[in-house]
Design an enzyme around this catalytic site. Sequence first.
Site, short mmCIF file in Angstrom:
data_model
loop_
_atom_site.label_atom_id
_atom_site.label_comp_id
_atom_site.label_asym_id
_atom_site.label_seq_id
_atom_site.Cartn_x
_atom_site.Cartn_y
_atom_site.Cartn_z
N HIS A 187 0.77 -1.25 0.00
CA HIS A 187 0.00 0.00 0.00
C HIS A 187 0.80 1.29 0.00
CE1 HIS A 187 -3.12 -2.82 0.91
NE2 HIS A 187 -2.83 -2.93 2.19
N ASP A 196 3.70 -8.55 0.95
CA ASP A 196 4.26 -9.37 2.03
C ASP A 196 3.40 -10.57 2.40
OD1 ASP A 196 2.32 -7.68 3.08
OD2 ASP A 196 3.59 -6.86 4.66
#
Length: 533
Positions: A76, A273
């Site tokens: 993000h 991730d």
Amino acid sequence: MSVDRRLVAGVDSSTQSCKVVIVDPSTGGILRSGSAPHPAGTEVDPEAWWSALQQAVSEAGGFADVAAVSISGQQHGLIALDRHGQVIRDALLWNDLRSDGAARALIAEIGADEFVDRAGVVPVASFTGAKLRWLRDHEPDNASRVAAVALPHDWLTWRLLGHGPSSSSALRGPDLEALVTDASDASGTAYFSAVTGRYDLDLFRAAFGAPAREATGSTTTGSTTTGSTTDGSPATDELGPTTAPIVLPRVLAPHESAGHTPEGILVGPGAGDNAAAALGLGAAAGDVIISIGTSGTVFSPTRLEINDSSGMVAGFASADGGRLPLVATLNAARVLDSAAALLRASHTDVAALALASSPGANGLTLVPYFEGERTPNLPSATARLEGMTLANSTPENVARAFVEGMLCGLADGLDAVLRQGVKVQRLFLIGGAARNPAVREVARDIFTVPIDVPEQAEYVAIGAARQAAWTLTGTSPRWQVELVATLHPRPSQVRQQYHSYTNTNVIDATRPAHENSDNDHRRSSGAQAPVEG
């Protein structure tokens, strides 16, 4: 003397640090590793991440024998680049909540259902699209200079490929067309569809008020490009506005090569991730991963299309071409840090105190919104202790309530994922807090399916290494994951007590917890002795 390049490397550039693992691709065995810290804060100069990556690689013994590498990163974050490849302002991280108003404005303009249909998500402050709207509205001078937008792993991959700002010593210069990403990370922007595998450029324009296009691929090998915009049109003055469409990283297939480093190392597409962690664990349909780190996440690889207009479940893409429905909470391992600070005790002592209490902490309940919350979307909320009496206000009960509150928030996330049609047969419990013996033991009172606790390892970095091996050979390797414990759930009223003080409406708190899930395994799995740390 030449060195045989046969190993693969994986990088995890997380919020707190950069970790590098060097892996034997035939066995998955970790041969070397290194790490370096990242600066604290919710906005960071990306150059600090590049320096940390170089330091971690050096600590891992270098890449002289590495044939392929992939980078995973925190999702993000917004990195805005000018036409010279220079970072315009410090990157806004996922946990920077200043863009909450921008997210709400986007929802009001587009509609939650429309966002879910087109991008698989409802914008929240964490997402890149909301951060772009904030930048447009609050820093118009900076916004006018934006020539490209990248996520953390995109930018680090670009640097590893030899690109960088024209003011740097990067061998291949500021070629914005060389920016790449993958679907798992792009799906966290709120302007990419995991269903179509393409950017929704109209959603980008709605967020930032400017047109965009996908990068075309590297146009340089060793030269630099300065003095023009990314499409070759004449540039304005050094600080003037950029008028060409903004470049978004080219989206690579799950094991498509991003290119080679100047030293000849093959570079994989990278991943977000959590998607990398799923790869590292070898997770498959029926597996749900609960990761307790700086943030808490609940996610599961699936082929189902995810459509949650409530916004609780994000319909992200996985790193293997499927879907990765995900719920994220802001309040995870740092809840335990807060308990340690409040009780003036070590984490070991907090765990011992919590284990000395009983399920439900004798009526004491923590609502753990210390930093606001992302799921449920309550960015201005605060934490609170409920149900306090003179009898139950003890260190043992306080410690237990902190652990239970953190895990109940994640259990609400699990319920939300299951409501999307995902079936669960087992949970994986990973992250730094999974090592805490109280977290493991209390999890038995919270979750309703068996929990496997893998050996403590850097699964995000391992997943990136697995992707690197996949890119190198064309075949995704099967690597063994060692387990240190399997935890069996036991009936309790902890979540009912928790929901009496929250308004999440995630489950029907009037029914026993084991009746709230079609995937409940309590009746058949029994219980076992407490797990030692």
